[in-house]
Design a protein around this motif. Structure first.
Motif, PDB file in Angstrom:
ATOM      1  N   PRO A 188       0.821  -1.215   0.000  1.00 54.33           N
ATOM      2  CA  PRO A 188       0.000   0.000   0.000  1.00 54.33           C
ATOM      3  C   PRO A 188       0.856   1.267   0.000  1.00 54.33           C
ATOM      4  CG  PRO A 188       0.004  -1.016   2.167  1.00 54.33           C
ATOM      5  CD  PRO A 188       0.710  -1.967   1.255  1.00 54.33           C
ATOM      6  N   SER A 189       0.360   2.276  -0.676  1.00 51.97           N
ATOM      7  CA  SER A 189       1.067   3.549  -0.749  1.00 51.97           C
ATOM      8  C   SER A 189       0.514   4.522   0.288  1.00 51.97           C
ATOM      9  CB  SER A 189       0.927   4.156  -2.151  1.00 51.97           C
ATOM     10  OG  SER A 189       1.405   5.473  -2.179  1.00 51.97           O
ATOM     11  N   ARG A 190       1.378   5.022   1.156  1.00 47.60           N
ATOM     12  CA  ARG A 190       0.964   6.005   2.160  1.00 47.60           C
ATOM     13  C   ARG A 190       0.614   7.334   1.506  1.00 47.60           C
ATOM     14  NH1 ARG A 190       3.643  10.073   4.358  1.00 47.60           N
ATOM     15  NH2 ARG A 190       5.607   9.361   3.429  1.00 47.60           N
ATOM     16  N   ARG A 191       1.392   7.709   0.495  1.00 51.52           N
ATOM     17  CA  ARG A 191       1.224   9.029  -0.109  1.00 51.52           C
ATOM     18  C   ARG A 191       0.100   9.063  -1.130  1.00 51.52           C
ATOM     19  NH1 ARG A 191       6.910  11.359  -1.961  1.00 51.52           N
ATOM     20  NH2 ARG A 191       5.557  13.189  -2.228  1.00 51.52           N
ATOM     21  N   HIS A 192      -0.358   7.901  -1.559  1.00 55.25           N
ATOM     22  CA  HIS A 192      -1.436   7.831  -2.552  1.00 55.25           C
ATOM     23  C   HIS A 192      -2.518   6.883  -2.032  1.00 55.25           C
ATOM     24  CE1 HIS A 192       1.180   9.914  -5.425  1.00 55.25           C
ATOM     25  NE2 HIS A 192       2.149   9.116  -4.989  1.00 55.25           N
ATOM     26  N   PRO A 193      -3.388   7.366  -1.168  1.00 51.71           N
ATOM     27  CA  PRO A 193      -4.392   6.524  -0.512  1.00 51.71           C
ATOM     28  C   PRO A 193      -5.204   5.705  -1.516  1.00 51.71           C
ATOM     29  CG  PRO A 193      -4.380   8.708   0.454  1.00 51.71           C
ATOM     30  CD  PRO A 193      -3.489   8.772  -0.748  1.00 51.71           C
ATOM     31  N   GLY A 194      -5.353   4.415  -1.206  1.00 46.80           N
ATOM     32  CA  GLY A 194      -6.143   3.526  -2.049  1.00 46.80           C
ATOM     33  C   GLY A 194      -5.386   2.941  -3.212  1.00 46.80           C
ATOM     34  N   LYS A 195      -4.111   3.325  -3.357  1.00 46.15           N
ATOM     35  CA  LYS A 195      -3.311   2.789  -4.450  1.00 46.15           C
ATOM     36  C   LYS A 195      -2.197   1.903  -3.902  1.00 46.15           C
ATOM     37  CE  LYS A 195      -4.247   6.504  -7.729  1.00 46.15           C
ATOM     38  NZ  LYS A 195      -3.663   7.512  -8.670  1.00 46.15           N
ATOM     39  N   PHE A 196      -1.724   1.001  -4.771  1.00 38.61           N
ATOM     40  CA  PHE A 196      -0.778  -0.012  -4.320  1.00 38.61           C
ATOM     41  C   PHE A 196       0.378  -0.165  -5.308  1.00 38.61           C
ATOM     42  CE2 PHE A 196      -4.775  -0.944  -2.378  1.00 38.61           C
ATOM     43  CZ  PHE A 196      -4.476  -1.465  -1.132  1.00 38.61           C
ATOM     44  N   TYR A 197       1.537  -0.415  -4.774  1.00 39.63           N
ATOM     45  CA  TYR A 197       2.641  -0.943  -5.558  1.00 39.63           C
ATOM     46  C   TYR A 197       2.519  -2.476  -5.546  1.00 39.63           C
ATOM     47  CZ  TYR A 197       4.729   3.629  -4.444  1.00 39.63           C
ATOM     48  OH  TYR A 197       4.975   4.957  -4.277  1.00 39.63           O
ATOM     49  N   ALA A 198       3.309  -3.114  -6.371  1.00 41.71           N
ATOM     50  CA  ALA A 198       3.415  -4.576  -6.318  1.00 41.71           C
ATOM     51  C   ALA A 198       4.893  -4.952  -6.335  1.00 41.71           C
ATOM     52  CB  ALA A 198       2.705  -5.222  -7.498  1.00 41.71           C
ATOM     53  N   LEU A 199       5.234  -5.988  -5.598  1.00 43.32           N
ATOM     54  CA  LEU A 199       6.575  -6.548  -5.719  1.00 43.32           C
ATOM     55  C   LEU A 199       6.621  -7.340  -7.017  1.00 43.32           C
ATOM     56  CD1 LEU A 199       7.131  -7.843  -2.067  1.00 43.32           C
ATOM     57  CD2 LEU A 199       7.786  -5.637  -3.054  1.00 43.32           C
ATOM     58  N   PRO A 200       7.692  -7.242  -7.788  1.00 39.22           N
ATOM     59  CA  PRO A 200       7.700  -7.838  -9.134  1.00 39.22           C
ATOM     60  C   PRO A 200       7.687  -9.360  -9.103  1.00 39.22           C
ATOM     61  CG  PRO A 200       9.892  -7.038  -8.572  1.00 39.22           C
ATOM     62  CD  PRO A 200       8.975  -6.571  -7.477  1.00 39.22           C
ATOM     63  N   GLN A 201       6.768  -9.939  -9.883  1.00 36.05           N
ATOM     64  CA  GLN A 201       6.805 -11.385 -10.089  1.00 36.05           C
ATOM     65  C   GLN A 201       8.017 -11.773 -10.924  1.00 36.05           C
ATOM     66  OE1 GLN A 201       3.189 -13.305 -11.307  1.00 36.05           O
ATOM     67  NE2 GLN A 201       1.902 -11.724 -10.403  1.00 36.05           N
ATOM     68  N   ALA A 202       8.466 -10.850 -11.739  1.00 34.02           N
ATOM     69  CA  ALA A 202       9.676 -10.996 -12.562  1.00 34.02           C
ATOM     70  C   ALA A 202       9.956  -9.611 -13.149  1.00 34.02           C
ATOM     71  CB  ALA A 202       9.468 -12.018 -13.677  1.00 34.02           C
ATOM     72  N   PRO A 203      11.196  -9.343 -13.544  1.00 34.88           N
ATOM     73  CA  PRO A 203      11.501  -8.034 -14.142  1.00 34.88           C
ATOM     74  C   PRO A 203      11.116  -7.969 -15.624  1.00 34.88           C
ATOM     75  CG  PRO A 203      13.439  -8.997 -13.061  1.00 34.88           C
ATOM     76  CD  PRO A 203      12.435 -10.084 -13.244  1.00 34.88           C
ATOM     77  N   ARG A 581      -3.931   3.075   9.865  1.00 34.98           N
ATOM     78  CA  ARG A 581      -4.556   4.390   9.628  1.00 34.98           C
ATOM     79  C   ARG A 581      -3.680   5.227   8.693  1.00 34.98           C
ATOM     80  NH1 ARG A 581      -5.998   3.915  15.146  1.00 34.98           N
ATOM     81  NH2 ARG A 581      -4.165   5.132  15.777  1.00 34.98           N
ATOM     82  N   GLU A 582      -2.362   5.153   8.926  1.00 39.25           N
ATOM     83  CA  GLU A 582      -1.429   5.918   8.110  1.00 39.25           C
ATOM     84  C   GLU A 582      -1.511   5.513   6.641  1.00 39.25           C
ATOM     85  OE1 GLU A 582       2.971   7.474   9.204  1.00 39.25           O
ATOM     86  OE2 GLU A 582       2.770   5.316   9.019  1.00 39.25           O
ATOM     87  N   LEU A 583      -1.835   4.241   6.409  1.00 38.08           N
ATOM     88  CA  LEU A 583      -1.927   3.716   5.041  1.00 38.08           C
ATOM     89  C   LEU A 583      -3.360   3.735   4.511  1.00 38.08           C
ATOM     90  CD1 LEU A 583       0.447   0.658   5.502  1.00 38.08           C
ATOM     91  CD2 LEU A 583       0.924   2.706   4.154  1.00 38.08           C
ATOM     92  N   HIS A 584      -4.288   4.245   5.311  1.00 37.94           N
ATOM     93  CA  HIS A 584      -5.690   4.350   4.902  1.00 37.94           C
ATOM     94  C   HIS A 584      -6.262   2.961   4.603  1.00 37.94           C
ATOM     95  CE1 HIS A 584      -4.667   8.597   4.506  1.00 37.94           C
ATOM     96  NE2 HIS A 584      -3.643   8.214   3.745  1.00 37.94           N
ATOM     97  N   ILE A 585      -5.951   2.017   5.491  1.00 43.13           N
ATOM     98  CA  ILE A 585      -6.384   0.635   5.292  1.00 43.13           C
ATOM     99  C   ILE A 585      -7.209   0.187   6.489  1.00 43.13           C
ATOM    100  CG2 ILE A 585      -5.574  -1.763   5.243  1.00 43.13           C
ATOM    101  CD1 ILE A 585      -3.295  -0.899   3.489  1.00 43.13           C
TER     102      ILE A 585
END
Length: 597
Positions: A188-203, A581-585
């Motif tokens: 989860p992105s703290r600076r962009h509430p409701g949005k997420f990064y993903a760890l790469p399944q592969a590059p 709360r900080e991550l809006h989750i």
């Protein structure tokens, strides 16, 4: 350290001393691995990263009471004199086996609580207990050797890749979610509430962008993350792969580079086991599924599956008529008991088969078995001829209309028979390429879907996409397989935007959706992309094969268990409410399953 000043902890390691050091005064530090009482004289195995040295403490020595009472796995420092062992006491199994150190002084460096399992001797321990105390498990000589082997293999891979003209680059480990075939780990992105990064399944995306950026031969020992179930040759969560990509190449160019790398690495670390000579055999996907029932066949097993459907097409025997009929010839199987065949049938039924027929070839050439009476003399002769069954052999027969299910069942039977009958060739590495994968398949709803990597170049390009039945189109996709393990999948990439749009259109994606979901890649391909391709062999599986380990967790320093839990670090775990709360989750608990009253 000034001249003449002795180091605080050691002058030598526990794997360093030899007969040439006899008479030297030395200082060693390590773990008290084992202790033996020989009439009041204690013989102690002192171990560190480099090896084991036997030390001796005799009554009357200043540290005798200390060393005679400390528990195993205590960390100590000892001073003493190197002496040659008596001829009958030399241990050829230890590099330090010609000497021992007579202790004059010792110091306690690190005390220990009672250990939950024995480090020496290395007794069997439940896996969860081993993973909870992995730092103790890694002290065992076998685990220590496996991790050192892993490091050396990775160093060799890196060196060989550079020698092959590849350059190492790093790609991000926080990126966007993408359809790689498994579930993403989301951040989860703290600076962009409701949005997420993903760890790469592969590059995957990044390495293609590297090619579009004008670089040529890329590689990386890349961490990858997939939220998938564990199995013996796959670690849940995190794994490492040798990721590589090449510009202006054909499929053959990729094969040559990988074959050079693997033959070099396998020969370096297992010179006692021959590996398939390059070029490795290339087996079309359809042939692999027909002959072995699997797209990762173990070629050490000589058994093959043979299709006899045409022979039984007009048969009046209802169990075979109008069905796909496939057989496996079992050398010497005629001498097996009825119980042997009953167990094979049980295995087939557990996979969903209605049954399994079997026949034996008797001394007079006749067939014997439950279905022999349904075969005409002509059919019997044809079955023996096409299956290759001779006197003393047996044939198992499976008939069904579901080919995919049959492949899975027959693949399992083939593997089981190979092991049970001792047919699998030992102490070799048998490699092959599986090629010509279908570009598309049908999903559970009967719709056309990608069967492999969606970014692969279809064989025949745009013309094939426009004019062929999608289910007949093959892709420039390939797997490399060794001893029944898939080491990697790879492909020549689709580098032309219009071909990519059309390929995704056939799988139900509109142009706008492609532009949205794969924005970076499709945009880059519009600005002059070179033909390129690559592959990503699994480092963990390569090490597992070279270490001759049946389970991948034996070659990973800190693996998760089968339930994707880190028993040592207690992960995954809950976090503090303020972090959420900080991550809006907000946590939504799964519904409670109702139990029958």
């Amino acid at each position: 350290m000034q001249s003449g000043e002795i180091h605080k902890y050691r002058t030598h390691t526990c794997g360093e001393l030899r007969s040439a050091h006899t008479g030297s005064t030395v200082r060693l530090s390590g773990w008290l691995r084992n202790r033996r009482d020989h009439g009041g004289v204690y013989f102690i195995d002192l171990a560190d990263h480099y090896g084991v040295t036997q030390i001796i403490i005799a009554p009357g020595t200043s540290s005798y009471d200390l060393l005679s009472s400390l528990p195993k796995e205590t960390v100590i420092r000892v001073d003493g004199t190197v002496v040659a062992r008596d001829a009958g006491a030399v241990n050829p199994g230890m590099v330090t086996g010609e000497i021992e150190v007579r202790v004059t002084e010792a110091e306690l460096l690190g005390s220990t609580e009672p250990v939950p399992f024995s480090v020496f001797p290395e007794t069997a321990v439940p896996e969860d207990l081993r993973l909870t105390y992995r730092f103790l498990d890694l002290r065992k000589s076998k685990m220590h050797a496996n991790i050192l082997l892993r490091s050396k293999i990775i160093a060799s891979i890196r060196r060989r890749m550079v020698d092959l003209g590849f350059v190492e680059y790093q790609t991000p480990t926080l990126t966007a979610s993408s359809p790689e075939g498994a579930r993403d780990f989301l951040v989860p992105s703290r600076r962009h509430p409701g949005k997420f990064y993903a760890l790469p399944q592969a590059p995957q995306m990044f390495k293609q962008l590297i090619m579009v950026s004008g670089f040529d031969r890329y590689f990386q020992i890349a961490p990858c993350y997939r939220d998938e179930d564990s199995r013996a040759d796959r670690s849940p969560g995190e794994f490492y792969q040798l990721d590589l990509e090449m510009s202006f190449v054909t499929q053959d160019d990729v094969f040559r580079a990988v074959e050079s790398l693997l033959t070099g690495v396998f020969t370096e670390f297992r010179p006692d086991r021959p590996i398939t000579s390059a070029p490795f055999p290339r087996i079309p996907y359809s042939e692999a599924m027909m002959k072995y029932g699997s797209d990762k066949p173990d070629l050490r097993n000589p058994l093959v599956i043979i299709d006899l459907s045409a022979m039984f097409k007009e048969s009046t025997f209802r169990a075979f008529a109008g069905k796909v009929v496939r057989v496996i010839n079992i050398p010497g199987g005629a001498g097996k008991s009825r119980t042997f065949f009953d167990k094979l049938e049980e295995q087939a039924k557990s996979g969903g088969a209605a049954g399994l027929a079997w026949l034996t070839v008797e001394a007079d050439g006749s067939l014997k078995g439950p279905v022999a009476k349904f075969l005409t003399p002509e059919a019997s002769a044809q079955l023996k001829s096409e299956s290759g069954a001779g006197v003393g052999d047996a044939v198992i027969i499976l008939a069904d209309t579901d080919v995919a299910k049959m492949c899975k069942i027959l693949s399992g039977l083939r593997d089981n028979l190979g092991r049970q009958l001792g047919l699998i060739e030992e102490n070799v590495y048998k490699c092959c390429w599986i090629v010509d994968f279908p570009m598309y398949e049908t999903d559970d709803n009967g719709n056309v879907a990608f069967s492999h990597n969606p970014f692969s170049m279809p064989q025949g390009g745009l013309d094939a996409l426009n004019n062929q039945d999608p289910l007949t189109i093959k892709a420039f996709q390939y797997d490399i397989v060794c001893n029944g393990y898939e080491l990697s999948s790879g492909a020549i990439r689709n580098h032309q935007p219009e071909i990519m749009y059309r390929a995704f259109e056939l799988a139900g994606y509109q142009r706008d959706e492609v532009n949205s979901r794969f924005k970076a890649l499709i945009n880059a391909l519009k600005y002059g992309a070179p033909p390129h391709g690559g592959i990503a062999p699994g480092v963990d599986r390569i090490v597992m094969l070279l270490a001759d380990e049946p389970n991948i967790r034996e070659v990973i320093m800190f693996p998760m268990n089968q339930n994707a839990e880190d028993m040592m670090m207690n992960a995954p775990n809950t976090v503090r409410p303020e972090q959420l709360r900080e991550l809006h989750i907000r946590i939504v608990e799964p519904p409670v399953k109702k139990t029958a009253e």
